[in-house]
Design an enzyme around this catalytic site. Structure first.
Site, PDB file in Angstrom:
ATOM      1  N   ASP B 222       0.708  -1.301   0.091  1.00 50.34           N
ATOM      2  CA  ASP B 222       0.061  -0.019   0.062  1.00 50.34           C
ATOM      3  C   ASP B 222       0.938   1.048  -0.035  1.00 50.34           C
ATOM      4  O   ASP B 222       0.161   2.532   0.031  1.00 50.34           O
ATOM      5  CB  ASP B 222      -0.730   0.112   1.017  1.00 50.34           C
ATOM      6  CG  ASP B 222      -1.946  -0.837   1.089  1.00 50.34           C
ATOM      7  OD1 ASP B 222      -2.165  -1.678   0.141  1.00 50.34           O
ATOM      8  OD2 ASP B 222      -2.821  -1.232   2.145  1.00 50.34           O
ATOM      9  N   GLU B 223       2.162   0.965   0.024  1.00 52.25           N
ATOM     10  CA  GLU B 223       2.934   2.113  -0.046  1.00 52.25           C
ATOM     11  C   GLU B 223       3.458   2.343  -1.426  1.00 52.25           C
ATOM     12  O   GLU B 223       3.036   1.709  -2.383  1.00 52.25           O
ATOM     13  CB  GLU B 223       3.962   2.359   1.044  1.00 52.25           C
ATOM     14  CG  GLU B 223       3.527   2.291   2.534  1.00 52.25           C
ATOM     15  CD  GLU B 223       3.192   3.588   2.730  1.00 52.25           C
ATOM     16  OE1 GLU B 223       3.559   4.543   2.036  1.00 52.25           O
ATOM     17  OE2 GLU B 223       2.161   3.837   3.520  1.00 52.25           O
TER      18      GLU B 223
END
Lengths: 278, 278, 278, 278
Positions: B222-223
């Protein structure tokens, strides 16, 4: 150390970036930021170069002139605060936003004066310690009225004239006086709803979006090269008045965004189009 | 005559634009389009130069290497169609949009293969005459599963790997194998709603906008550096399922917009950020 | 237990909500969702009532007819999957999105058939196991051509006809055949750029936003009550082709959003305007 | 003839619309506008009824109380101008927009007073002939400071308290004093970037959108039911300061849009969510 912006537009040719940047290097100017664009449809090259150093404007421009192709324009302008004259009629929202932003540091402008053809916004202007000139159009011919406005503007030698809901058509003579220096906000997403009462027109047409357009003024108030446009969603619950109210927020936002680009010297005009660098 | 893109990023220094454009001129390469950006916070210079001519890659890069400061990266890539491998799980919308766009000329990509950890999307893929590889994760350790995927990907030597709603976490080893070459679509406007069931989270929080984020994959799913984000308005009438349905349109739009920038070689990654030229 | 939607529009009067909801209560129908709107400019009342229960359509409608004022319309339609016929010419993007969404559960429609005046999209349609009818306009008069299309459509008795980039003008006779049942996507934010090549027009005008409009078809292809509009930002780097490419994503999104509202029976048409409930 | 708004929320049940509208009819009140919503996840019914007529509040509410299920809330409020107290710290943009809109007829509010914990905005407030109260927090405990603010607010008996960039955390006691009557603008699209320096956080994360959130204040300044959110696109050329500047336009727009909904009595709060009728 000064900061200036070099704006070059010319017929496209090989090696233009190298040519210009080499001249800057020769003058020991540091390039802080550079943008170029080539419009291949029109074979035209645009470059904005933000420079830092000690400038000899005359020799720099002379070097450019001898190196650039025929048909080139170049302009060297100081970065920093710009002088603005605002023209208004009766609506307060765009003027209010400009006053707030110049007062509280959100736009690097000095509003030298506000000119109104009514006195409605005199009180607001003077709250912010800015001179307001009432130049009524009553009992004057259009050329007489505009001559008085031009005189008033020229007292202040502004960089740009902002029409913040100034609701009268300008003559070609007026426009010629401030070539590519007049910015207008039109209460529609041009080219839709040209002319009077655009929110009424939008309501009648049953549109689901309304918008606003900021543009340079040419000889037709609703035409002219577009700098910025924005829209918002509306629905069947919006009457024409609701659209107008919602639209006013869009208008002021679009006008100040466009003006920001203009005072940052990021906008080139060519024909009926603009290049707006980031 | 060929067209290639030169991507340079290096510590900022005086005269970099002149240096690079002079080398291009020496090689008789014509600059079709040029963009630069300096990140003043990090003192780093980025330049994308689209070139046309007859290339001697080796001498061009050697000339650049001797002229650029220490710590420079430069890459010369051919313009044109890119090879893509798509990884999926069960959701069809992003894959479907990629298949449509590659088939009907809206994206200059060749989808070499689709890899799924379920067979749900095999039929869709094969409708478009593209090989589908089922690489089930069942009864495999994560490294074993990923090793099989890596083998499958490497058969095709793709330029980029697109995670089109691939719902499994990737290990650092997998990510390292395709450094800055994996693009993911995350069903939220990161950094909000990291993790599972973002539309459920968004519903519970009562948000009025939902969105999606396309990003390069680093070691945290998610980064990773963001390439593109977009949102749409929602209101109280949207349940979590309605948000998910509306969100799928945003997801596919954001993913394909981001991929377009990536295949046009307009994206630089540095640290956790991107420069995306226009 | 069934679910149906009661759509009432009538001259505004006191007590209409109570009148209608009391009739529903008398019939032991549970109101799942209710929306009303009064257009005060036109003195017209609109109400959408989603009902659950055991329906006796005849007596329910008779009760309404005797209670509602003269000039009322009411319609009782079953909730659920709608039957659609799609008409196309050569462009794939809107059809592709409809095929994907109907196949993968994102829209509760059955695409009964696709009709094209060229065979370009036959292969795509048949990939999804849907019949494609080539009804060429060549060597036919317009009425002859439309008669063949009408025959083809009527084989399927669809609820709605979707023009997914069908590029021919329809005659009033055709439109009358499917009154308020034809939805079109227009590749512009109407009323700007009516007519041919709107992206070329938009480019030439130098606009900073482009958009699309989904509307019911009346006797002018580019007019008709608007259901949905959306725009995206563009800038000077977009040529007419880039605008068209970016526009295609907007077109398909706007068309499917509008169709979703229509199949959910959330849209009322009156004059040239719509009420679109949420 | 008066205009009032009846706001009902209660456990969902059969026949609620008929029940309420029948009571209104019995009282000879005309329904100008009506909205309902049922949250099926929580089994709760919401209805906003704009009424015109001669009101006997006591008997109307008594009739409703005996007809509505246990656990119902109902509120009857006069339509029209609302009294507002604004709390500020140092930033001018939100206050300025509220002052402009209340002065020039764009919002039907009376700004009774502005309370600041610094005197920075005293001059601006007083330009618009509105009392400014400096209530410094220096050398006061938080409860002492808040007690002084509460006293000041209560002098004016406002309908709502607006935190227009008031940068101090409020205690539960303060919040309890003005339950569901405090509206805050948060300079982020919550729930992203909670806490201090959200634009700095957004810059560091490399996001491509920034936004703002207007919400009712509960015991956590950055939480609370969201009324309105909006975002704008940013890119790599925006530093943290540029994001903040662009964000200020979003903040003021979001705050005034939210406040407009609130003063129109279109917003229901339940749990951490809102229903915002159109």
């Amino acid at each position: 150390m000064q900061r200036k912006i070099l704006l070059t537009d010319c017929p496209d040719a090989k090696g233009l970036i190298a040519t210009i940047t080499n001249i800057c290097a020769k003058h020991q100017l540091n390039i802080i930021k550079n943008n170029e664009f080539v419009d291949n449809n029109h074979g035209r090259f645009f470059m904005r170069t933000e420079l830092e150093g000690i400038f000899n404007d005359e020799t720099l421009l002379a070097d450019l002139d001898s190196a650039l192709p025929t048909g080139s324009h170049r302009r060297l302008v100081a970065a920093g605060r710009k002088r603005i004259v605002v023209m208004v009629t009766k609506e307060a929202h765009c003027l209010g936003d400009l006053l707030m932003k110049s007062t509280y540091g959100d736009m690097n402008i000095e509003i030298c004066a506000v000119i109104g053809n009514y006195d409605v916004l005199q009180k607001l202007t003077e709250k912010f310690d800015i001179p307001f000139h009432l130049v009524s159009h009553e009992s004057l011919s259009r050329p007489e009225h505009e001559a008085k406005i031009i005189d008033t503007i020229n007292q202040y030698q502004p960089d740009y004239v902002v029409l913040a809901k100034y609701m009268r058509i300008l003559t070609p003579d007026f426009v010629a006086e401030f070539q590519e220096r007049i910015i207008n906000i039109h209460h529609s997403f041009l080219p839709a709803f040209i002319g009077a009462q655009p929110y009424r027109q939008a309501y009648e047409r049953g549109v689901k979006i309304i918008g606003a357009t900021a543009h340079f003024v040419t000889n037709d108030l609703d035409e002219g090269p577009i700098v910025e446009q924005h829209v918002i969603n509306v629905d069947h619950t919006y009457g024409a008045d609701d659209m107008a109210r919602a639209g006013r927020d869009v208008e002021k936002t679009v006008l100040t965004r466009a003006l920001q680009q203009v005072i940052d010297e990021k906008v080139f005009v060519y024909g009926n189009r603009t290049v707006v660098f980031r």
